[in-house]
Design a protein around this motif. Sequence first.
Motif, PDB file in Angstrom:
ATOM      1  N   LEU A 167       0.830  -1.212   0.000  1.00  0.00           N
ATOM      2  CA  LEU A 167       0.000   0.000   0.000  1.00  0.00           C
ATOM      3  C   LEU A 167       0.860   1.257   0.000  1.00  0.00           C
ATOM      4  CD1 LEU A 167      -2.963  -0.933   2.381  1.00  0.00           C
ATOM      5  CD2 LEU A 167      -3.034  -0.567  -0.080  1.00  0.00           C
ATOM      6  N   THR A 168       1.994   1.217   0.708  1.00  0.00           N
ATOM      7  CA  THR A 168       2.922   2.357   0.687  1.00  0.00           C
ATOM      8  C   THR A 168       3.419   2.591  -0.732  1.00  0.00           C
ATOM      9  OG1 THR A 168       3.673   1.798   2.923  1.00  0.00           O
ATOM     10  CG2 THR A 168       5.033   3.319   1.670  1.00  0.00           C
ATOM     11  N   ALA A 169       3.785   1.497  -1.422  1.00  0.00           N
ATOM     12  CA  ALA A 169       4.270   1.608  -2.805  1.00  0.00           C
ATOM     13  C   ALA A 169       3.189   2.201  -3.718  1.00  0.00           C
ATOM     14  CB  ALA A 169       4.713   0.250  -3.318  1.00  0.00           C
ATOM     15  N   ILE A 170       1.936   1.783  -3.519  1.00  0.00           N
ATOM     16  CA  ILE A 170       0.834   2.294  -4.345  1.00  0.00           C
ATOM     17  C   ILE A 170       0.613   3.779  -4.080  1.00  0.00           C
ATOM     18  CG2 ILE A 170      -1.672   2.162  -4.719  1.00  0.00           C
ATOM     19  CD1 ILE A 170      -1.405  -0.888  -4.160  1.00  0.00           C
ATOM     20  N   LEU A 171       0.670   4.166  -2.807  1.00  0.00           N
ATOM     21  CA  LEU A 171       0.441   5.569  -2.436  1.00  0.00           C
ATOM     22  C   LEU A 171       1.495   6.513  -3.019  1.00  0.00           C
ATOM     23  CD1 LEU A 171      -0.670   5.239   1.302  1.00  0.00           C
ATOM     24  CD2 LEU A 171      -2.057   6.086  -0.589  1.00  0.00           C
ATOM     25  N   THR A 172       2.713   6.000  -3.231  1.00  0.00           N
ATOM     26  CA  THR A 172       3.779   6.862  -3.779  1.00  0.00           C
ATOM     27  C   THR A 172       3.703   6.991  -5.303  1.00  0.00           C
ATOM     28  OG1 THR A 172       5.306   4.966  -3.777  1.00  0.00           O
ATOM     29  CG2 THR A 172       5.374   6.427  -1.865  1.00  0.00           C
ATOM     30  N   SER A 267       9.251  10.816   6.653  1.00  0.00           N
ATOM     31  CA  SER A 267       9.333  11.778   5.553  1.00  0.00           C
ATOM     32  C   SER A 267       8.155  11.675   4.582  1.00  0.00           C
ATOM     33  CB  SER A 267      10.640  11.563   4.770  1.00  0.00           C
ATOM     34  OG  SER A 267      11.754  11.721   5.609  1.00  0.00           O
ATOM     35  N   LEU A 268       7.413  10.579   4.627  1.00  0.00           N
ATOM     36  CA  LEU A 268       6.338  10.370   3.658  1.00  0.00           C
ATOM     37  C   LEU A 268       5.101  11.222   3.933  1.00  0.00           C
ATOM     38  CD1 LEU A 268       6.429   6.484   3.179  1.00  0.00           C
ATOM     39  CD2 LEU A 268       7.101   8.216   1.522  1.00  0.00           C
ATOM     40  N   GLU A 269       4.863  11.552   5.208  1.00  0.00           N
ATOM     41  CA  GLU A 269       3.603  12.236   5.566  1.00  0.00           C
ATOM     42  C   GLU A 269       3.402  13.561   4.847  1.00  0.00           C
ATOM     43  OE1 GLU A 269       1.004  13.658   9.453  1.00  0.00           O
ATOM     44  OE2 GLU A 269       2.692  12.299   9.711  1.00  0.00           O
ATOM     45  N   PRO A 270       4.421  14.468   4.791  1.00  0.00           N
ATOM     46  CA  PRO A 270       4.194  15.748   4.106  1.00  0.00           C
ATOM     47  C   PRO A 270       3.829  15.591   2.630  1.00  0.00           C
ATOM     48  CG  PRO A 270       6.209  15.810   5.413  1.00  0.00           C
ATOM     49  CD  PRO A 270       5.765  14.386   5.369  1.00  0.00           C
ATOM     50  N   LEU A 271       4.312  14.511   1.986  1.00  0.00           N
ATOM     51  CA  LEU A 271       4.087  14.320   0.551  1.00  0.00           C
ATOM     52  C   LEU A 271       2.844  13.490   0.240  1.00  0.00           C
ATOM     53  CD1 LEU A 271       7.777  13.556  -0.491  1.00  0.00           C
ATOM     54  CD2 LEU A 271       6.538  15.686  -0.894  1.00  0.00           C
ATOM     55  N   PHE A 272       2.616  12.447   1.044  1.00  0.00           N
ATOM     56  CA  PHE A 272       1.581  11.473   0.692  1.00  0.00           C
ATOM     57  C   PHE A 272       0.529  11.267   1.785  1.00  0.00           C
ATOM     58  CE2 PHE A 272       5.601  10.312  -1.362  1.00  0.00           C
ATOM     59  CZ  PHE A 272       5.246  10.477  -2.693  1.00  0.00           C
ATOM     60  N   GLY A 273       0.610  12.045   2.867  1.00  0.00           N
ATOM     61  CA  GLY A 273      -0.380  11.931   3.929  1.00  0.00           C
ATOM     62  C   GLY A 273       0.037  10.969   5.031  1.00  0.00           C
ATOM     63  N   LYS A 274      -0.684  11.038   6.151  1.00  0.00           N
ATOM     64  CA  LYS A 274      -0.302  10.251   7.327  1.00  0.00           C
ATOM     65  C   LYS A 274      -0.447   8.755   7.107  1.00  0.00           C
ATOM     66  CE  LYS A 274      -4.868  10.755   9.512  1.00  0.00           C
ATOM     67  NZ  LYS A 274      -5.591  11.253  10.702  1.00  0.00           N
ATOM     68  N   PHE A 275      -1.334   8.329   6.152  1.00  0.00           N
ATOM     69  CA  PHE A 275      -1.500   6.896   5.918  1.00  0.00           C
ATOM     70  C   PHE A 275      -0.212   6.263   5.385  1.00  0.00           C
ATOM     71  CE2 PHE A 275      -6.068   8.106   5.695  1.00  0.00           C
ATOM     72  CZ  PHE A 275      -6.508   7.303   6.737  1.00  0.00           C
ATOM     73  N   ALA A 276       0.496   7.003   4.538  1.00  0.00           N
ATOM     74  CA  ALA A 276       1.766   6.496   4.000  1.00  0.00           C
ATOM     75  C   ALA A 276       2.761   6.267   5.131  1.00  0.00           C
ATOM     76  CB  ALA A 276       2.337   7.470   2.969  1.00  0.00           C
ATOM     77  N   THR A 277       2.816   7.205   6.070  1.00  0.00           N
ATOM     78  CA  THR A 277       3.697   7.062   7.227  1.00  0.00           C
ATOM     79  C   THR A 277       3.309   5.846   8.059  1.00  0.00           C
ATOM     80  OG1 THR A 277       4.061   9.449   7.348  1.00  0.00           O
ATOM     81  CG2 THR A 277       4.509   8.186   9.336  1.00  0.00           C
ATOM     82  N   TRP A 278       2.020   5.703   8.318  1.00  0.00           N
ATOM     83  CA  TRP A 278       1.539   4.583   9.135  1.00  0.00           C
ATOM     84  C   TRP A 278       1.833   3.240   8.474  1.00  0.00           C
ATOM     85  CZ3 TRP A 278      -4.016   6.491  10.884  1.00  0.00           C
ATOM     86  CH2 TRP A 278      -3.846   7.508  11.821  1.00  0.00           C
ATOM     87  N   PHE A 279       1.583   3.150   7.174  1.00  0.00           N
ATOM     88  CA  PHE A 279       1.814   1.879   6.477  1.00  0.00           C
ATOM     89  C   PHE A 279       3.293   1.491   6.522  1.00  0.00           C
ATOM     90  CE2 PHE A 279      -2.143   2.827   3.760  1.00  0.00           C
ATOM     91  CZ  PHE A 279      -2.943   2.076   4.599  1.00  0.00           C
ATOM     92  N   MET A 280       4.169   2.459   6.239  1.00  0.00           N
ATOM     93  CA  MET A 280       5.610   2.177   6.244  1.00  0.00           C
ATOM     94  C   MET A 280       6.074   1.794   7.644  1.00  0.00           C
ATOM     95  SD  MET A 280       8.181   2.205   4.063  1.00  0.00           S
ATOM     96  CE  MET A 280       9.943   1.927   4.207  1.00  0.00           C
TER      97      MET A 280
END
Length: 406
Positions: A167-172, A267-280
């Motif tokens: 899901l992290t890969a998809i979000l990016t 570092s993912l949250e500012p670009l892709f939202g808090k969900f990206a941070t949580w998933f990683m």
Amino acid sequence: MRNFLKNLGPGILVSAAFIGPGTVTVCTLAGVEFGYSLLWALLLSVFSCIILQEMSARLGVVSQKGLSEVIREEIKRPFLRVFAIILIFSAIVIGNAAYEAGNITGAVLGAQAIFGDQSLQLGSFQLNLWSLLIGFIAFLLLFSGSYKTLEKVFIGLVLLMSISFVLTAILTKPDIFEVLKGFIPTTNAAGLLTVMAIVGTTVVPYNLFLHASLVSEKWKDSSFLPTARKELVVSILLGGVVSMAILISAASAGITDVNSAADMALSLEPLFGKFATWFMALGLLAAGITSSITAPLAAAYVVQGSLGWKGGMASAKFKMVWAGVLILGVFFSSLQINPIEIIRFAQIANGILLPVIAIFLFWIVNKHSVLGQHRNSVWQNILGILVIALSVFLGIKAIVSVIGSF
């Protein structure tokens, strides 16, 4: 499908073992520094892992013995037997005790990225409470002495890890064309060391010992060999997909100031939202927990086989070994002590051990007296020789790089 899911287990544990914080970090840095261009190296490492682990699984299912037990029985000369056991102890038992701190610390970094820092000041020492909690969880699971319980927990953790990283890969939002180009072999002088790190974190000696022991716990005769092979291939391929998802996430995120997977999670949250941070972060937490369980488990199997102990996972001696490895890991991690000299020693021992064990495994799976009709075929020998050549190269590079760091 239901029957296949029921037979999941040993391969999942092996897959979870190689996707630890070290692999997550290596794949993250490879993606940040070289984009998608090293995906081919991950694919190579996955196939190499399948070839060696299949030999290990076949040995365990057919002989109903662990790899260290077979080594003790098949090496007839006392001097060579003692040398092999000392080398195995150095690399697997002492090494896993040193690496255990990194496994627990990886899980801690994932927890901190989601829930924040939780520590206690004790005089001049700062005690990390997450390390104690993760160590306690690992202790409870191992203390149960139930292989079936471990299986269920690991299937859940691997699913969590897989979903999180994919899901992290998809979000990016990666460029699919560029991803596909990454599977075409190409490298440069700077990327070669990263290629070696990618392969080295996937094809690891302790998984060969762990796998042979686990399959002998689950399946009791050679009629289960096709099932063991299918389960192994699916599990290792799943592990490969997870590793690739981590690399793709790092490559497509466009972040440059990253030194670890935990840095990337934050570092993912500012670009892709808090969900990206949580998933990683969830993926890193799951990877750390699984490795913090499999490392002590592998060490206990190695000691049990080398010394000829009986009783399996429920025996007191078996529990003493994994408890010792786990306690050392929790100690180093909770007090944030880096046992660098022990890790260097373990890396050298592992660098020697991987080609030695690969060659021994190749020899033993060709012996009719051990495997009978299940010994290697011509094609298995050809593939095995190629992987052994790779393992020798890996071992030499690991030893040279560690010696050069002194």
